[in-house]
Write a protein that holds these residues in place. Structure first.
Motif, PDB file in Angstrom:
ATOM      1  N   HIS A  22       0.867  -1.172   0.000  1.00  0.00           N
ATOM      2  CA  HIS A  22       0.000   0.000   0.000  1.00  0.00           C
ATOM      3  C   HIS A  22       0.903   1.220   0.000  1.00  0.00           C
ATOM      4  O   HIS A  22       1.470   1.576   1.023  1.00  0.00           O
ATOM      5  CB  HIS A  22      -0.911  -0.002   1.230  1.00  0.00           C
ATOM      6  N   HIS A  23       1.041   1.820  -1.155  1.00  0.00           N
ATOM      7  CA  HIS A  23       1.900   2.985  -1.293  1.00  0.00           C
ATOM      8  C   HIS A  23       1.078   4.245  -1.097  1.00  0.00           C
ATOM      9  O   HIS A  23      -0.125   4.266  -1.371  1.00  0.00           O
ATOM     10  CB  HIS A  23       2.564   2.999  -2.679  1.00  0.00           C
ATOM     11  N   LYS A  28       2.127   6.352  -5.601  1.00  0.00           N
ATOM     12  CA  LYS A  28       1.309   5.744  -6.662  1.00  0.00           C
ATOM     13  C   LYS A  28       1.235   6.669  -7.876  1.00  0.00           C
ATOM     14  O   LYS A  28       1.348   6.216  -9.012  1.00  0.00           O
ATOM     15  CB  LYS A  28      -0.101   5.460  -6.160  1.00  0.00           C
ATOM     16  N   LYS A  29       1.056   7.957  -7.621  1.00  0.00           N
ATOM     17  CA  LYS A  29       0.974   8.911  -8.728  1.00  0.00           C
ATOM     18  C   LYS A  29       2.287   8.943  -9.499  1.00  0.00           C
ATOM     19  O   LYS A  29       2.297   8.961 -10.733  1.00  0.00           O
ATOM     20  CB  LYS A  29       0.627  10.303  -8.201  1.00  0.00           C
ATOM     21  N   ASN A  30       3.407   8.941  -8.785  1.00  0.00           N
ATOM     22  CA  ASN A  30       4.729   8.934  -9.404  1.00  0.00           C
ATOM     23  C   ASN A  30       4.912   7.679 -10.264  1.00  0.00           C
ATOM     24  O   ASN A  30       5.328   7.763 -11.429  1.00  0.00           O
ATOM     25  CB  ASN A  30       5.813   9.013  -8.324  1.00  0.00           C
ATOM     26  N   VAL A  72      11.492   2.515 -12.277  1.00  0.00           N
ATOM     27  CA  VAL A  72      10.287   2.076 -11.566  1.00  0.00           C
ATOM     28  C   VAL A  72      10.647   0.942 -10.608  1.00  0.00           C
ATOM     29  O   VAL A  72      10.236   0.941  -9.439  1.00  0.00           O
ATOM     30  CB  VAL A  72       9.183   1.634 -12.563  1.00  0.00           C
ATOM     31  N   SER A  73      11.444   0.004 -11.079  1.00  0.00           N
ATOM     32  CA  SER A  73      11.863  -1.116 -10.229  1.00  0.00           C
ATOM     33  C   SER A  73      12.632  -0.633  -9.004  1.00  0.00           C
ATOM     34  O   SER A  73      12.448  -1.155  -7.905  1.00  0.00           O
ATOM     35  CB  SER A  73      12.736  -2.100 -11.014  1.00  0.00           C
ATOM     36  N   LYS A  74      13.487   0.350  -9.179  1.00  0.00           N
ATOM     37  CA  LYS A  74      14.276   0.873  -8.056  1.00  0.00           C
ATOM     38  C   LYS A  74      13.379   1.463  -6.977  1.00  0.00           C
ATOM     39  O   LYS A  74      13.604   1.257  -5.789  1.00  0.00           O
ATOM     40  CB  LYS A  74      15.269   1.928  -8.545  1.00  0.00           C
ATOM     41  N   ILE A  75      12.370   2.206  -7.390  1.00  0.00           N
ATOM     42  CA  ILE A  75      11.442   2.804  -6.423  1.00  0.00           C
ATOM     43  C   ILE A  75      10.707   1.699  -5.657  1.00  0.00           C
ATOM     44  O   ILE A  75      10.597   1.742  -4.428  1.00  0.00           O
ATOM     45  CB  ILE A  75      10.441   3.735  -7.132  1.00  0.00           C
ATOM     46  N   LEU A  76      10.216   0.702  -6.387  1.00  0.00           N
ATOM     47  CA  LEU A  76       9.497  -0.399  -5.740  1.00  0.00           C
ATOM     48  C   LEU A  76      10.413  -1.212  -4.835  1.00  0.00           C
ATOM     49  O   LEU A  76      10.034  -1.587  -3.723  1.00  0.00           O
ATOM     50  CB  LEU A  76       8.858  -1.292  -6.801  1.00  0.00           C
ATOM     51  N   LEU A  77      11.629  -1.470  -5.288  1.00  0.00           N
ATOM     52  CA  LEU A  77      12.571  -2.242  -4.489  1.00  0.00           C
ATOM     53  C   LEU A  77      12.939  -1.506  -3.208  1.00  0.00           C
ATOM     54  O   LEU A  77      13.028  -2.106  -2.136  1.00  0.00           O
ATOM     55  CB  LEU A  77      13.825  -2.573  -5.305  1.00  0.00           C
ATOM     56  N   GLU A  78      13.126  -0.200  -3.311  1.00  0.00           N
ATOM     57  CA  GLU A  78      13.456   0.595  -2.122  1.00  0.00           C
ATOM     58  C   GLU A  78      12.358   0.467  -1.068  1.00  0.00           C
ATOM     59  O   GLU A  78      12.624   0.222   0.112  1.00  0.00           O
ATOM     60  CB  GLU A  78      13.647   2.064  -2.498  1.00  0.00           C
ATOM     61  N   GLY A  79      11.118   0.627  -1.482  1.00  0.00           N
ATOM     62  CA  GLY A  79       9.998   0.498  -0.543  1.00  0.00           C
ATOM     63  C   GLY A  79       9.900  -0.908   0.017  1.00  0.00           C
ATOM     64  O   GLY A  79       9.634  -1.105   1.213  1.00  0.00           O
ATOM     65  N   HIS A  80      10.122  -1.891  -0.834  1.00  0.00           N
ATOM     66  CA  HIS A  80      10.054  -3.284  -0.397  1.00  0.00           C
ATOM     67  C   HIS A  80      11.113  -3.574   0.663  1.00  0.00           C
ATOM     68  O   HIS A  80      10.821  -4.173   1.703  1.00  0.00           O
ATOM     69  CB  HIS A  80      10.233  -4.204  -1.611  1.00  0.00           C
ATOM     70  N   LEU A  81      12.335  -3.108   0.414  1.00  0.00           N
ATOM     71  CA  LEU A  81      13.418  -3.336   1.373  1.00  0.00           C
ATOM     72  C   LEU A  81      13.172  -2.616   2.694  1.00  0.00           C
ATOM     73  O   LEU A  81      13.305  -3.205   3.768  1.00  0.00           O
ATOM     74  CB  LEU A  81      14.747  -2.848   0.797  1.00  0.00           C
TER      75      LEU A  81
END
Length: 109
Positions: A22-23, A28-30, A72-81
């Protein structure tokens, strides 16, 4: 990574048996904006191919799309980590580390 999105992220990784992220609306907009641009780039590449554009020019555009997807992957990975992985490790779920390694290997292909 380019810039930290930590202050913009609110990620809840799982509740019960369902795993979800849940971002924040800002993140999400970014992400949606980036993906919309990528979608436009893909349509542009299709147009270049339809117009028989010089191969090297098409490859350059494909490279730009790959770079944008990596962003996009970097942003998602950062949040995931910073959120999901940390939360699960704190709960004693070390299996998440194997999952993370698999994810990183997939990203490095």
């Amino acid at each position: 990574m380019e810039e930290s999105h930590e202050s913009e992220m609110k990620v809840e990784c799982h509740s019960g048996t369902v795993r979800r992220s849940h971002h924040s609306p800002k993140v999400k907009k970014n992400l949606t904006s980036r993906l919309n641009r990528i979608e436009g780039q893909i349509r542009g590449i299709k147009g270049l191919i339809d117009k028989d554009t010089y191969c090297d020019d098409v490859i350059t555009q494909i490279s730009a799309v790959q770079s944008a997807l990596n962003g996009v992957s970097k942003i998602l990975l950062e949040g995931h980590l910073k959120h999901c992985v940390v939360e699960r490790v704190q709960e004693g779920d070390d299996e998440v580390l194997d999952e993370l390694l698999t994810t990183i290997k997939r990203l490095m292909k």
